[in-house]
Design a protein around this motif. Sequence first.
Motif, PDB file in Angstrom:
ATOM      1  N   TYR A   4       4.212  -4.788   6.337  1.00 48.89           N
ATOM      2  CA  TYR A   4       3.665  -4.283   5.083  1.00 48.89           C
ATOM      3  C   TYR A   4       2.943  -2.959   5.290  1.00 48.89           C
ATOM      4  N   TYR A   5       2.082  -2.888   6.279  1.00 54.02           N
ATOM      5  CA  TYR A   5       1.346  -1.647   6.512  1.00 54.02           C
ATOM      6  C   TYR A   5       2.225  -0.578   7.161  1.00 54.02           C
ATOM      7  N   SER A   6       3.214  -0.981   7.921  1.00 55.26           N
ATOM      8  CA  SER A   6       4.170  -0.004   8.450  1.00 55.26           C
ATOM      9  C   SER A   6       4.888   0.710   7.313  1.00 55.26           C
ATOM     10  N   ASP A   7       5.192  -0.036   6.256  1.00 57.71           N
ATOM     11  CA  ASP A   7       5.931   0.527   5.129  1.00 57.71           C
ATOM     12  C   ASP A   7       5.054   1.310   4.154  1.00 57.71           C
ATOM     13  N   ASN A   8       3.762   1.001   4.083  1.00 59.57           N
ATOM     14  CA  ASN A   8       2.945   1.512   2.978  1.00 59.57           C
ATOM     15  C   ASN A   8       1.779   2.417   3.351  1.00 59.57           C
ATOM     16  N   ILE A  44     -10.956 -16.656 -17.903  1.00 59.64           N
ATOM     17  CA  ILE A  44     -12.005 -17.296 -17.107  1.00 59.64           C
ATOM     18  C   ILE A  44     -11.980 -16.752 -15.682  1.00 59.64           C
ATOM     19  N   ALA A  45     -10.784 -16.673 -15.111  1.00 62.98           N
ATOM     20  CA  ALA A  45     -10.653 -16.169 -13.740  1.00 62.98           C
ATOM     21  C   ALA A  45     -11.111 -14.719 -13.630  1.00 62.98           C
ATOM     22  N   ALA A  46     -10.745 -13.916 -14.614  1.00 68.50           N
ATOM     23  CA  ALA A  46     -11.021 -12.482 -14.540  1.00 68.50           C
ATOM     24  C   ALA A  46     -12.470 -12.127 -14.850  1.00 68.50           C
ATOM     25  N   TYR A  47     -13.090 -12.858 -15.781  1.00 66.25           N
ATOM     26  CA  TYR A  47     -14.374 -12.404 -16.306  1.00 66.25           C
ATOM     27  C   TYR A  47     -15.529 -13.383 -16.156  1.00 66.25           C
ATOM     28  N   GLU A  48     -15.243 -14.646 -15.892  1.00 68.06           N
ATOM     29  CA  GLU A  48     -16.296 -15.648 -15.898  1.00 68.06           C
ATOM     30  C   GLU A  48     -16.715 -16.132 -14.505  1.00 68.06           C
ATOM     31  N   LEU A  49     -15.809 -16.152 -13.575  1.00 68.61           N
ATOM     32  CA  LEU A  49     -16.094 -16.747 -12.270  1.00 68.61           C
ATOM     33  C   LEU A  49     -16.618 -15.710 -11.280  1.00 68.61           C
ATOM     34  N   GLU A  50     -17.647 -16.091 -10.548  1.00 71.44           N
ATOM     35  CA  GLU A  50     -18.290 -15.197  -9.583  1.00 71.44           C
ATOM     36  C   GLU A  50     -17.668 -15.399  -8.204  1.00 71.44           C
ATOM     37  N   ALA A  51     -16.538 -14.743  -7.987  1.00 76.81           N
ATOM     38  CA  ALA A  51     -15.818 -14.854  -6.723  1.00 76.81           C
ATOM     39  C   ALA A  51     -14.944 -13.628  -6.530  1.00 76.81           C
ATOM     40  N   GLY A  52     -14.578 -13.361  -5.280  1.00 78.55           N
ATOM     41  CA  GLY A  52     -13.765 -12.191  -4.992  1.00 78.55           C
ATOM     42  C   GLY A  52     -12.285 -12.405  -5.218  1.00 78.55           C
ATOM     43  N   CYS A  53     -11.842 -13.666  -5.207  1.00 80.71           N
ATOM     44  CA  CYS A  53     -10.429 -13.992  -5.369  1.00 80.71           C
ATOM     45  C   CYS A  53     -10.314 -15.165  -6.335  1.00 80.71           C
ATOM     46  N   CYS A  54      -9.743 -14.939  -7.508  1.00 82.32           N
ATOM     47  CA  CYS A  54      -9.643 -15.989  -8.515  1.00 82.32           C
ATOM     48  C   CYS A  54      -8.179 -16.194  -8.914  1.00 82.32           C
ATOM     49  N   PHE A  55      -7.705 -17.416  -8.761  1.00 79.20           N
ATOM     50  CA  PHE A  55      -6.301 -17.724  -8.989  1.00 79.20           C
ATOM     51  C   PHE A  55      -6.165 -18.669 -10.190  1.00 79.20           C
ATOM     52  N   VAL A  56      -5.001 -18.605 -10.848  1.00 82.74           N
ATOM     53  CA  VAL A  56      -4.697 -19.475 -11.977  1.00 82.74           C
ATOM     54  C   VAL A  56      -3.517 -20.357 -11.617  1.00 82.74           C
ATOM     55  N   ARG A  88      -0.673  -7.829   0.117  1.00 86.26           N
ATOM     56  CA  ARG A  88      -0.596  -6.916  -1.019  1.00 86.26           C
ATOM     57  C   ARG A  88      -1.838  -6.920  -1.892  1.00 86.26           C
ATOM     58  N   LEU A  89      -2.711  -7.928  -1.687  1.00 85.74           N
ATOM     59  CA  LEU A  89      -3.867  -8.114  -2.566  1.00 85.74           C
ATOM     60  C   LEU A  89      -5.171  -8.037  -1.779  1.00 85.74           C
ATOM     61  N   PRO A  90      -6.217  -7.441  -2.347  1.00 87.97           N
ATOM     62  CA  PRO A  90      -7.497  -7.376  -1.627  1.00 87.97           C
ATOM     63  C   PRO A  90      -8.104  -8.757  -1.461  1.00 87.97           C
ATOM     64  N   LEU A 109      -7.092  -6.235   3.520  1.00 83.65           N
ATOM     65  CA  LEU A 109      -5.750  -6.235   2.944  1.00 83.65           C
ATOM     66  C   LEU A 109      -5.615  -5.263   1.768  1.00 83.65           C
ATOM     67  N   SER A 110      -4.375  -5.057   1.351  1.00 84.22           N
ATOM     68  CA  SER A 110      -3.972  -4.105   0.325  1.00 84.22           C
ATOM     69  C   SER A 110      -4.455  -2.698   0.696  1.00 84.22           C
ATOM     70  N   HIS A 111      -4.390  -1.778  -0.244  1.00 82.01           N
ATOM     71  CA  HIS A 111      -4.852  -0.416   0.052  1.00 82.01           C
ATOM     72  C   HIS A 111      -6.380  -0.361   0.131  1.00 82.01           C
ATOM     73  N   PHE A 112      -7.058  -1.345  -0.471  1.00 85.21           N
ATOM     74  CA  PHE A 112      -8.510  -1.382  -0.371  1.00 85.21           C
ATOM     75  C   PHE A 112      -8.952  -1.661   1.068  1.00 85.21           C
ATOM     76  N   GLY A 113      -8.257  -2.587   1.720  1.00 88.35           N
ATOM     77  CA  GLY A 113      -8.635  -2.975   3.071  1.00 88.35           C
ATOM     78  C   GLY A 113      -8.474  -1.870   4.088  1.00 88.35           C
ATOM     79  N   ILE A 114      -7.412  -1.102   3.998  1.00 86.29           N
ATOM     80  CA  ILE A 114      -7.179  -0.052   4.993  1.00 86.29           C
ATOM     81  C   ILE A 114      -8.183   1.092   4.832  1.00 86.29           C
ATOM     82  N   LYS A 115      -8.823   1.173   3.663  1.00 81.79           N
ATOM     83  CA  LYS A 115      -9.796   2.244   3.429  1.00 81.79           C
ATOM     84  C   LYS A 115     -11.215   1.856   3.832  1.00 81.79           C
TER      85      LYS A 115
END
Length: 453
Positions: free
Chosen positions: A91-95, A400-412, A421-423, A436-442
């Motif tokens: 993934y990082y080799s390609d991106n 709820i996942a996007a706006y209500e829960l206090e966490a860095g990773c919220c799944f439905v 691919r995801l932070p 991970l993702s472009h956030f992690g490499i920075k």
Amino acid sequence: MKSINPASGELIEEYDQMKDDALNAIVSDAATAQEKWRRNSFYERSLLLQRVAELLEEHKEKYAKLMAREMGKPLAQGESEAEKCAWVCNYYSDNTDDFLAEEVIKSDASKSYVTFNPLGTVLAIMPWNFPFWQLFRFGVPALMAGNAVILKHAPNVTGCALAIEELMHEAGISDDLFRTVIADVDQTQDLIKHPDIAAVTFTGSTRGGKAVASTAGSVLKKTVLELGGSDPYLILEDADVEKSAETCVNSRLINSGQSCVAAKRLIAVEDIYDEFLEAVFHKMNEKKMGDPFNSSTDIGPMARKDLRDELHDQVEQSVGAGAECILGGSIPNRKGFYYPPTILTEISKGMPAYEEELFGPVASVIKVKDTREAIKVANDSNYGLGAAVFSQDLQRAEEIAAYELEAGCCFVNEYVKSDPRLPFGGVKESGYGRELSHFGIKEFVNIKTVYRA
């Protein structure tokens, strides 16, 4: 440094702790190697990381056996871990060329832009539960960005740490650019302060993360911390109960329950609580605990005796405070550090099963009145790593996942997992920064403004 087989309690191997002079030499040599590495193109770096991916795929059975022997991971899960490490390499080799491309920003200059330069040598202090993946998800983007990496792994997976070093070198990465060190806590504190260490990443307990952050802060070094979690999974009244229960149980028991983002607090609204609890009980009860080398095993031993004993103490304290144990909850009479799938109900505030991270195959099932109370209980935690919502009303669940829960990773309608691919990362006492993702490499680059009049 001792490596103990958690399935038998027998010694695998002892490793000599490195001397201070040797550690200092390794860090200094890494700084020299990094000066050369940072001048390589992304393409040149990617060729080596692609070779790392090939070797991971070729030898995944060997690495799975090593993980099973050192920390009790079932073989199939170990092979999947090696495959995921290969994925992040590719993934990082390609991106990376796109992720770290210069970004032009209009200003009053004739030319102004942002460029991303490596920081130098990054010290990685890693845990035992995913002994390959934890390192690769940080190490691959760090290397692709032009940094050097020093790995200080958990003592009980020293064999894995040395195997990763051997793998990197076999792929063609300079011997000095990636090194494993065998050091104790005091030596690690000194490494953080070493002038040739530019930054630190730590994955582990909240207590350990605070110690690392304090030391790094005293010398003003960048840190990324991925710490504990007590992940809430919300099961709403319109959820598909069978699928929700299956997903929750699979998440709770992955890696024998030893995952930061495993489902730990299963919060079900009262309308479907009884049905959900029954489904969870049957699915937990049918899981097979046993030898991690047996292909039919779902749950291996816990990685260390002290961790198993600490988990059992949390269960007993919760029961003593009024929780009900309806499955498991006792240490089996057998060799090794096993703990059975366990379900606690009648959970209330103040109990370890409510307040603390239970790092093992123990599920806390909590009844709430409605969705609003489910959200309140979910957020009533010092942790904020992962969370999940189960409902057939996808729009409501997503909100709820996007706006209500206090966490860095919220799944439905899915369990929380890391994906290149995801932070990935948390808030509150689950740490800060992202992997991970472009956030992690920075995270480990100098985001530099360039201005030309």
